[in-house]
Design an enzyme around this catalytic site. Sequence first.
Site, mmCIF file in Angstrom:
data_model
loop_
_atom_site.group_PDB
_atom_site.id
_atom_site.type_symbol
_atom_site.label_atom_id
_atom_site.label_comp_id
_atom_site.label_asym_id
_atom_site.label_seq_id
_atom_site.Cartn_x
_atom_site.Cartn_y
_atom_site.Cartn_z
ATOM 1 C CB VAL A 20 -1.012 0.100 1.127
ATOM 2 C CG1 VAL A 20 -1.677 1.394 1.586
ATOM 3 C CG2 VAL A 20 -2.086 -1.086 1.095
ATOM 4 C CG ASP A 39 9.538 0.118 5.639
ATOM 5 O OD1 ASP A 39 8.302 -0.022 4.867
ATOM 6 O OD2 ASP A 39 9.989 -0.626 6.497
ATOM 7 C CD GLU A 153 -5.558 2.794 -1.203
ATOM 8 O OE1 GLU A 153 -4.932 3.876 -1.091
ATOM 9 O OE2 GLU A 153 -5.961 2.384 -2.366
ATOM 10 C CE LYS A 206 -9.496 -2.108 3.452
ATOM 11 N NZ LYS A 206 -9.430 -2.259 1.813
ATOM 12 C CG PHE A 251 -15.418 -9.666 -5.687
ATOM 13 C CD1 PHE A 251 -14.772 -10.130 -4.809
ATOM 14 C CD2 PHE A 251 -15.354 -8.791 -6.429
ATOM 15 C CE1 PHE A 251 -13.519 -9.680 -4.620
ATOM 16 C CE2 PHE A 251 -14.135 -8.083 -6.061
ATOM 17 C CZ PHE A 251 -13.018 -8.454 -5.346
ATOM 18 N N GLY A 255 -14.294 -20.719 -6.607
ATOM 19 C CA GLY A 255 -12.849 -21.135 -6.732
ATOM 20 C C GLY A 255 -12.553 -21.651 -5.571
ATOM 21 C CB CYS A 262 -6.965 -7.376 2.290
ATOM 22 S SG CYS A 262 -5.733 -6.163 2.222
ATOM 23 C CE LYS A 322 -5.278 -9.414 -6.543
ATOM 24 N NZ LYS A 322 -6.278 -8.483 -6.445
ATOM 25 N NE ARG A 329 1.038 -9.770 2.864
ATOM 26 C CZ ARG A 329 1.013 -8.556 2.908
ATOM 27 N NH1 ARG A 329 1.274 -8.070 4.116
ATOM 28 N NH2 ARG A 329 0.968 -7.563 1.905
#
Length: 432
Positions: A20, A39, A153, A206, A251, A255, A262, A322, A329
């Site tokens: 992000v 960072d 985000e 969010k 969506f 699968g 997330c 994906k 993750r």
Amino acid sequence: MTSPRTDNPQQIAVIGTGYVGLVTAAGFAELGNEVWCVDIDADKIDRLNRGEIPIYEPGLAECVARNTDRLHFSTELAPALEHARLLFVAVGTPPTYSGDADLSAVNAVVDAMPATDRHALVMKSTVPVGTGATIKREFARQGKGFAYVSCPEFLKEGAALEDFLEPDRVVVGDDGDWAGQAVCDLYAPLGAPLVRTDVPSAEMVKLASNAFLATKISFINEIANVCEETGADVAEVARGMGLDRRIGGHFLRPGIGFGGSCFPKDVSALKQLAGNSGYHFQLLTAVIEVNELQKRRVISKLQKHLGSLVGRHVALLGLAFKAETDDMREASSLVLAARLQADGASVSAYDPVATDEARKLMRGVDFHADPLSAADGADAVILVTEWSEFASLDWQAVRERMTGTLLVDGRNFADRDAVRVAGLVYEGIGRS
Ligand SMILES: NC(=O)c1ccc[n+]([C@@H]2O[C@H](COP(=O)([O-])OP(=O)(O)OC[C@H]3O[C@@H](n4cnc5c(N)ncnc54)[C@H](O)[C@@H]3O)[C@@H](O)[C@H]2O)c1
């Protein structure tokens, strides 16, 4: 894509240069702003200063290279504080064992802020509702006159830069002060619909958005499972449903379950948040359970054709959670490989970009540099990630390398007819 330009360039800071943070920094620089990135990972900052991009995200390397004069990378907070008033926070908020969000990185940022009243923290990290209020109290307790803005985000890995430059909406939650307005002004060149609201509502937008998308996935996965029992074809069902504008086609692809950094954690964090506030969020409990079972259903599909998996060899095509990302993750491939090995099968694998990450997380898997050698000697191949290169795979060549004939298409992605013509047995999700 031609990017808009700001006619009022600002100096801003981004704290945390992961998926992000780096995209946000590159995106704001592309608009013409100067961005001070911070960072704590010194190796990451060194690589960025050498012009290397630590993650795979389409278009990101080019965007960073185009804007290198406006991007500064450091492990030090001081230059960012000196030059910027808005400090965007994009540090990780992974799940704890209990499923709550781990806010230790966010809290470390809050504690590192000096006592000043000319700055604002702009929260991009996904945090539980109420976090902004807690941080504001903490700032007051520490005598820091920081303003606070929630600016969640919504970018998708794999199309993150595009999503930054053409967002469906920008959500800004604030106290109606200078900082909220400054964030709105910064995003103004994008011309996106703006939802300006209070901090808790922005935080909830969010979590609710991700929970809703995850619910849609688990819903269509359950429909797929019922299709398998009843002879319907879920691809036709999803097409028929998705054309209804009240439902929408996005969506609705069944699968082998959702993964990534997330959805799993945000769904679980919202469920925990509700529970901590005294509300039992039953729907999300089911969404999570359906998702876990969905990952494991692939094993039953293999057993249906192969019987016991002891001594069998299974090839995984695609490992990332994906396509178009190297993010591993919570990838379904991790569960699959572990289950297969636990059931006595050996596992080989191929992914176009995620192999380095996968090596750190998967034990005993035989990694290959191309799909055909991964399929060598396999009793079955599982299509795990919908990488576009698999759409044009030569199934005849795959079949010739395999010992067996089974293809489990975990994404309903392969051309069924081409697979069958090649002499393979096709087993998809929710399709007879
Ligand atoms: N990845 C996505 O697709 C996505 C999309 C929307 C929202 N989010 C949310 O955005 C946040 C960041 O996610 P991500 O995927 O970019 O995480 P990430 O793990 O890729 O990046 C986080 C970065 O923060 C750095 N960091 C940690 N503590 C720090 C500190 N105290 N000071 C400075 N840097 C620090 C880490 O070194 C790392 O580089 C999370 O809350 C996530 O839920 C992620």
